[in-house]
Scaffold this motif. Structure first.
Motif, PDB file in Angstrom:
ATOM      1  N   GLU A 160       0.826  -1.207   0.000  1.00 52.88           N
ATOM      2  CA  GLU A 160       0.000   0.000   0.000  1.00 52.88           C
ATOM      3  C   GLU A 160       0.860   1.256   0.000  1.00 52.88           C
ATOM      4  O   GLU A 160       0.580   2.210  -0.726  1.00 52.88           O
ATOM      5  N   THR A 185       0.013  -5.901  -1.211  1.00 55.16           N
ATOM      6  CA  THR A 185      -1.119  -5.995  -2.133  1.00 55.16           C
ATOM      7  C   THR A 185      -1.020  -7.190  -3.075  1.00 55.16           C
ATOM      8  O   THR A 185      -1.943  -7.427  -3.851  1.00 55.16           O
ATOM      9  N   PRO A 298      -6.058  -5.839   0.389  1.00 54.08           N
ATOM     10  CA  PRO A 298      -4.700  -5.913   0.925  1.00 54.08           C
ATOM     11  C   PRO A 298      -4.533  -7.104   1.839  1.00 54.08           C
ATOM     12  O   PRO A 298      -5.482  -7.594   2.437  1.00 54.08           O
TER      13      PRO A 298
END
Length: 302
Positions: A160, A185, A298
């Motif tokens: 992220e 991610t 995520p």
């Protein structure tokens, strides 16, 4: 000795370095490797592979024991892939991509989506007699290159904070202390995105490659890593120094380091594709093409 190992101990696993050569290609590889549980973790969920022509580090995530299973299965699949294990240096990006997809599937079968792993590394390959580093990455473990005095990160983190940096929302300095800096991610074995990125980088004589888990980069700045990489002659000495420095800085996570030196590189000077050291000529990285951060699904590192 060459090694494919899943670290699980209470102390650093320093198995020593090795040297390998390919008479046809003329390239001589020297490498060192080591892993440490760190000062705060109960288990070592990192695994690594150091065996010409492939060098890889996998950092498992998923909590108690599950992350260890994921990283171990990833390395096991890579070490069993015939073209990678043959030592012939004839592997291609397609071969590596197939192996990573098999690893992703295997982890999902074994861990039932309860665990995943990052993985990064290099494969020494040859294209029409020209040697290249085929660099690959899924997640936020990293591969660096020291070449002709220039040191830089080849891979791009799938995290992220990296996407926030790419989108101009935060600075690289802010990323180091961002509260979501441990959120990845992409990962093998879990989530909806396990696609790897690849870079094809010409090998230069004297190249030094570093493959590491984020237990190293979370503790040491790139400048500190560069210093050890550029001042210590033997790969194993560089590995040992980096691990000890990370422990002295806090050792909050598992730490795994592989360092590879390339010498006797005759074909590199005649490569058709020339690049600035550390700048790959080709990459397939969807993150860099994103106009804004892509934060869907995520995976939080435990």
């Amino acid at each position: 000795m060459s090694s494919a190992a899943a670290a699980d101990g209470t102390q650093a696993a320093h198995d020593g370095g090795d040297t390998a050569s390919n008479p046809a290609g003329g390239i001589r590889l020297s490498f060192g490797f080591g892993t440490d549980r760190g000062l705060r973790r109960e288990l070592n969920e990192d695994s690594f592979l150091a065996s010409d022509p492939i060098f890889a580090v996998a950092d498992g995530m998923g909590g108690h024991e599950a992350g260890e299973v994921a990283s171990r299965e990833c390395i096991s699949v890579l070490s069993r892939q015939a073209i990678l294990a043959s030592g012939s240096r004839n592997a291609t990006a397609a071969d590596l991509q197939l192996a990573l997809r098999q690893a992703d599937q295997r982890i999902r079968e074994v861990a039932n989506a309860r665990a995943g792993t990052t993985v990064t590394g290099v494969v020494l390959v040859e294209e029409r007699g020209v040697p290249y580093w085929l660099v690959f990455n899924v997640g936020d473990s990293r591969t660096y290159r020291l070449s002709q005095g220039a040191f830089g990160q080849v891979t791009v983190d799938h995290s992220e904070v990296q996407e926030l940096v790419d989108g101009g929302y935060i600075t690289p300095a802010e990323a180091l202390v961002h509260p979501r800096r441990h959120v990845v991610t992409r990962a093998l074995g879990t989530g909806s995105d396990s696609e790897a990125d690849f870079w094809l980088v010409p090998v230069e004589d004297g190249d030094r490659i570093l493959v590491c888990s984020d237990g190293l980069t979370a503790e040491l700045a790139d400048e500190q890593i560069h210093h050890a990489m550029s001042t210590l002659t033997e790969p194993q000495d560089a590995v040992d120094s980096l691990i000890q420095s990370a422990l002295r800085s806090g050792g909050r996570d598992n730490i795994t380091v592989v360092v590879v030196d390339a010498g006797n590189v005759h074909a590199a000077a005649n490569a058709e594709t020339q690049t600035t050291p550390g700048k790959p000529p080709w990459t397939r990285s969807r993150c860099r093409a994103c106009p804004k951060p892509r934060l869907a699904q995520p995976q939080i590192r435990l």
